[in-house]
Design a protein around this motif. Sequence first.
Motif, PDB file in Angstrom:
ATOM      1  N   ARG A  78      47.497 -38.991  -0.566  1.00 51.81           N
ATOM      2  CA  ARG A  78      46.445 -39.352   0.383  1.00 51.81           C
ATOM      3  C   ARG A  78      45.733 -40.621  -0.071  1.00 51.81           C
ATOM      4  NH1 ARG A  78      41.495 -39.357  -0.157  1.00 51.81           N
ATOM      5  NH2 ARG A  78      41.563 -38.089  -2.054  1.00 51.81           N
ATOM      6  N   PHE A  79      45.738 -41.630   0.824  1.00 50.13           N
ATOM      7  CA  PHE A  79      44.905 -42.802   0.599  1.00 50.13           C
ATOM      8  C   PHE A  79      43.855 -42.945   1.695  1.00 50.13           C
ATOM      9  CE2 PHE A  79      48.094 -43.919  -2.467  1.00 50.13           C
ATOM     10  CZ  PHE A  79      47.390 -44.618  -3.419  1.00 50.13           C
ATOM     11  N   GLY A  80      43.971 -42.131   2.736  1.00 49.79           N
ATOM     12  CA  GLY A  80      42.962 -42.099   3.787  1.00 49.79           C
ATOM     13  C   GLY A  80      42.330 -40.725   3.838  1.00 49.79           C
ATOM     14  N   ASP A  81      42.391 -40.103   5.022  1.00 51.29           N
ATOM     15  CA  ASP A  81      41.742 -38.809   5.208  1.00 51.29           C
ATOM     16  C   ASP A  81      42.680 -37.635   4.969  1.00 51.29           C
ATOM     17  OD1 ASP A  81      39.381 -37.356   5.864  1.00 51.29           O
ATOM     18  OD2 ASP A  81      40.226 -36.906   7.834  1.00 51.29           O
ATOM     19  N   VAL A  82      43.993 -37.839   5.172  1.00 55.34           N
ATOM     20  CA  VAL A  82      44.948 -36.736   5.044  1.00 55.34           C
ATOM     21  C   VAL A  82      46.193 -37.209   4.305  1.00 55.34           C
ATOM     22  CG1 VAL A  82      44.160 -35.526   7.123  1.00 55.34           C
ATOM     23  CG2 VAL A  82      45.972 -37.245   7.313  1.00 55.34           C
ATOM     24  N   ASP A  83      46.998 -36.258   3.832  1.00 52.89           N
ATOM     25  CA  ASP A  83      48.232 -36.570   3.105  1.00 52.89           C
ATOM     26  C   ASP A  83      49.270 -37.199   4.030  1.00 52.89           C
ATOM     27  OD1 ASP A  83      47.207 -35.527   0.788  1.00 52.89           O
ATOM     28  OD2 ASP A  83      48.142 -33.557   1.027  1.00 52.89           O
ATOM     29  N   GLN A  84      49.875 -38.286   3.547  1.00 53.68           N
ATOM     30  CA  GLN A  84      50.900 -38.980   4.312  1.00 53.68           C
ATOM     31  C   GLN A  84      52.091 -39.317   3.410  1.00 53.68           C
ATOM     32  OE1 GLN A  84      50.738 -39.802   7.865  1.00 53.68           O
ATOM     33  NE2 GLN A  84      49.188 -38.212   7.576  1.00 53.68           N
ATOM     34  N   LEU A  85      53.176 -39.771   4.028  1.00 53.15           N
ATOM     35  CA  LEU A  85      54.406 -40.091   3.309  1.00 53.15           C
ATOM     36  C   LEU A  85      54.342 -41.504   2.732  1.00 53.15           C
ATOM     37  CD1 LEU A  85      57.320 -38.973   2.735  1.00 53.15           C
ATOM     38  CD2 LEU A  85      58.044 -40.279   4.747  1.00 53.15           C
TER      39      LEU A  85
END
Length: 661
Positions: A78-85
């Motif tokens: 996560r680099f924003g609000d939620v986990d992403q790829l």
Amino acid sequence: MKVGLNRAIKVILLGLILATASHAEVQTRSINDGQLIMEDIPDIPQDLARDLARYQNVRGASFTGWTPDSNSIFVITRFGDVDQLHRVDNPAGARTQLTFFEEPIGAVTRQPGNSILALTMDAGGNEFSQIFLFDPAGREQTTMVTDGVSQNGAPIWSRDGSMFAFRSTLRDGKSNDIWLRSEQNAKSDRMVLESPDGTYWVPSDFSVDGKDLLVLNYVGNSDSRIYLLELDSGEMRLLAGGPDKPGVNLPVGFDASGTGFWYTTDAAGQFRQLAWQSLQGDATPEFITTDIPWHVEDVVFSEDRLRAAFTVNENGFSRLYLMDPETREYQSVSGLPMGVADVGAFSPDGKRLAMTLNTAQTPSDTFVLDLHADATRHGEWERWTYSEVGGLDPTTFIEPELVDYPTFDSSLGGPEAIPAWLYKPTGDGPHPVVISIHGGPEAQARPYFAATYQMWLQNLGAAVLVPNVRGSYGYGKRYLNLDNGFLREDAVKDIGALLDWIATQPDLDQDRVAVFGGSYGGYMVLASAVHYSDRLKAAVDIVGISNFVTFLENTQDYRRDSRRAEYGDEREPKMRAFLERISPLNNVERIAVPMLVVQGENDPRVPVSEAIQIVEALREQGQPVWYMNALNEGHGYRKKANRDIFQQVTLLFLQRYLLDH
């Protein structure tokens, strides 16, 4: 008689006054763009939010796959609000973000021989996951390949990548059937296995020629079965487990020759062992790990099936092994830090093994092990991700001590002892205590890194005790089943025994104890408040079950039968009466401790009605209760903005009721 009657009338009138006052005086506000509803929760002091900011910016990076050329890996972080790829191209390299959705990414599987990924993602935590296809190489728009309404999961590709199988409730909204789709033809979806009984049916592995499918049938936490499904004819053959041989049997995959399959099973003892079994005739299993008296957990094979790796859960810690599938020889991997490991996958060229490792002092990160030509030997570890810990010094993080304590029936044939993890703050005691109870109920508390625990240790000066009460996973099938059905409250008595143990510890304060837990752990919090309010100062119930009958009647259709297998069938009169009797909602008058209740509006497992009814009941008797409900969350908070407020509110609640009273 008259005196007693007058007293009863006064009690009733007082209750009505308190109930009216409590309802009239509920203070409601919303934050996070109206998505988080807060009732009777004070404003969070700015200095508290500032003190917690670094803990709330800890993140992890979990391995999720290799690129086709074996040179790069995919991780979820996560680099924003939620986990992403994200993609990482070399050890300690930059994490390049690939997806930018508002919802967190779930499972990720790569199409063999290609860069296309199958992703799962739900909406607002409702767990009605959809399957998407995404090409990280071309950055093409993600395509949803399921209907957008049903509940879908467990996509697995055929060996040649021409099709994938998945679990779906598409047929009737509640049955977990298995479907097949050709990657090239969206109209090719067909149901290849119709669930006959409402239990879970999950695809596991395709045969080399793509004609057969290894299938898991999950009936309950102590009953899972393996079948061979012939895709053209639809014929099924039971391979392991069954109504006459109940036990845990979990498929891993076909062997290199296709004449047998690998799986883990507890058929030969208390713990799950790795086993191989021929597909020819009425074969018997060959048990491989008979000298390991612990659960074999993650098992992965290389693409050519000539290498294998597996982890063993040794009293909560992970030990990694490499195995030669042909000779059955295996060796433990040296130099692995003590912690919890999830084996990810061998690289497509078979030269490296990637995994996620979590320790008490480091959040989850991805490590890669170089391999030798000998399938059981290895080279050095390389750490590929270094996740941030909010600028904190990780050497100051407190590691837990594994302790155990006797329980109420230890001398009567019950567990000899209950294991627990004790995180103890620095400085002299006696320290206030937070008992954190895991969910499941068949989960297991392990020595994971927990920013929340470190936050409590440093900001509350509180010790944290995390017990594995009976019914927990990891200690054998007898221990797992000690809380089933009519034995449910024996697990609650294990918390009473823990309170007794705390009273014997000079550095722990028996007069300042709080309970904290989510899901089934939330039920345990409520039940502990019913039985031990006189020994508690505060309770935090997160998405907890307040009434087993209403829970079973209102949980989502697709999971109801599996929950009945664990908790009991509320349609049976005797069981229904028992569940009603032990439900915290029906004993709310015995709760006399301040309560924080946390819920997600879209929770498909423990519906929001479970929280509403316990909050209302507590207010009606004038009990202090703080309530927060996230309208864009489900079974727990996954969005950082909501999670941050939840952690701040929890700390404020514990400051007020655990420390100040």
